[in-house]
Scaffold this motif. Structure first.
Motif, mmCIF file in Angstrom:
data_model
loop_
_atom_site.group_PDB
_atom_site.id
_atom_site.type_symbol
_atom_site.label_atom_id
_atom_site.label_comp_id
_atom_site.label_asym_id
_atom_site.label_seq_id
_atom_site.Cartn_x
_atom_site.Cartn_y
_atom_site.Cartn_z
ATOM 1 N N ARG A 1 0.334 -1.270 -0.396
ATOM 2 C CA ARG A 1 0.256 0.339 -0.095
ATOM 3 C C ARG A 1 0.972 1.289 -0.041
ATOM 4 O O ARG A 1 1.620 1.096 0.085
ATOM 5 N N ARG A 2 0.075 2.606 -0.626
ATOM 6 C CA ARG A 2 1.570 3.410 -0.239
ATOM 7 C C ARG A 2 1.200 3.932 0.802
ATOM 8 O O ARG A 2 2.301 4.942 1.265
ATOM 9 N N VAL A 3 0.250 3.888 1.563
ATOM 10 C CA VAL A 3 0.730 4.353 3.374
ATOM 11 C C VAL A 3 0.706 2.915 4.234
ATOM 12 O O VAL A 3 0.449 1.932 3.920
ATOM 13 N N VAL A 4 2.064 3.074 5.386
ATOM 14 C CA VAL A 4 2.206 1.624 6.218
ATOM 15 C C VAL A 4 0.739 1.505 6.558
ATOM 16 O O VAL A 4 0.305 1.986 7.289
ATOM 17 N N PRO A 5 0.043 -0.151 6.691
ATOM 18 C CA PRO A 5 -0.901 0.325 7.998
ATOM 19 C C PRO A 5 -0.504 0.187 9.271
ATOM 20 O O PRO A 5 0.030 0.451 9.593
ATOM 21 N N GLN B 1 12.607 -4.345 -0.057
ATOM 22 C CA GLN B 1 11.131 -4.727 0.400
ATOM 23 C C GLN B 1 10.496 -4.441 1.137
ATOM 24 O O GLN B 1 10.190 -4.963 1.844
ATOM 25 N N GLY B 2 9.719 -3.809 1.332
ATOM 26 C CA GLY B 2 8.421 -3.721 1.697
ATOM 27 C C GLY B 2 8.483 -2.955 3.084
ATOM 28 O O GLY B 2 9.103 -2.026 2.934
ATOM 29 N N TYR B 3 7.828 -2.784 4.184
ATOM 30 C CA TYR B 3 7.268 -2.095 4.785
ATOM 31 C C TYR B 3 9.011 -2.045 5.773
ATOM 32 O O TYR B 3 8.845 -2.854 6.141
#
Length: 176
Positions: free
Chosen positions: A64-68, A94-96
């Protein structure tokens, strides 16, 4: 809204990320962001993500564009956040990581910034854009608001897209 950095003017988060795409092949089968594709060990032994009791998808198939919210809150309270951010920037992970997305870190590389303040600024910019023009409280965007109330904020558009994808998958399953 235009935000001016020391190097350039930025109108929206979408403008920043227009040329970027996440790696659809990125897969993560561990339980925490501290599991890296790099051969070295992660520099923060007691990272909050490594000790969090609930497994989270730190490297999702689709970012997502915004981190959960839960991940963002966990990262913002972590004492090793700056080290984690530097690790992710250096390893092009890659990833958050450290409360940022892959796209955020690419922007940070382009801006030649590597601090958590810039990371927070990028996430705040993405959150504002996502909820810009919302007809409901932030975080309450839904398929209902999109279809019945006509809200066209980013949250509601995302909820609508997910509902439509589920409908298509269900219809495809019944047709087979």
């Amino acid at each position: 809204m235009t935000i001016t950095t020391h190097q350039r003017s930025i109108t929206t988060y979408t403008e920043l990320t227009a040329s970027m795409q996440t790696d659809p092949e990125a897969r993560h089968h561990g339980g925490a962001a501290s599991v890296s594709s790099s051969p070295q060990t992660f520099p923060v032994e007691a990272a909050r993500c490594a000790t969090f009791p609930t497994p989270m998808e730190w490297v999702p198939d689709r970012e997502r564009r915004v981190v959960p919210d839960m991940m963002a809150a966990l990262c913002r309270r972590c004492p090793g956040r700056q080290s984690c951010l530097l690790w992710a920037l250096a390893g092009q992970e890659q990833g958050y990581w450290a409360g940022t997305t892959t796209n955020d870190r690419e922007i940070m590389r382009q801006l030649d910034q590597d601090d958590v303040d810039t990371a927070d600024w990028l996430q705040d910019l993405a959150r504002r854009e996502l909820t810009d023009g919302a007809l409901h409280p932030i975080g309450e965007g839904s398929y209902f608001w999109y279809r019945r109330r006509g809200c066209r904020c980013g949250e509601c558009k995302t909820a609508n897209a997910q509902a439509r994808a589920q409908e298509r998958a269900k219809a495809k399953g019944q047709a087979a």
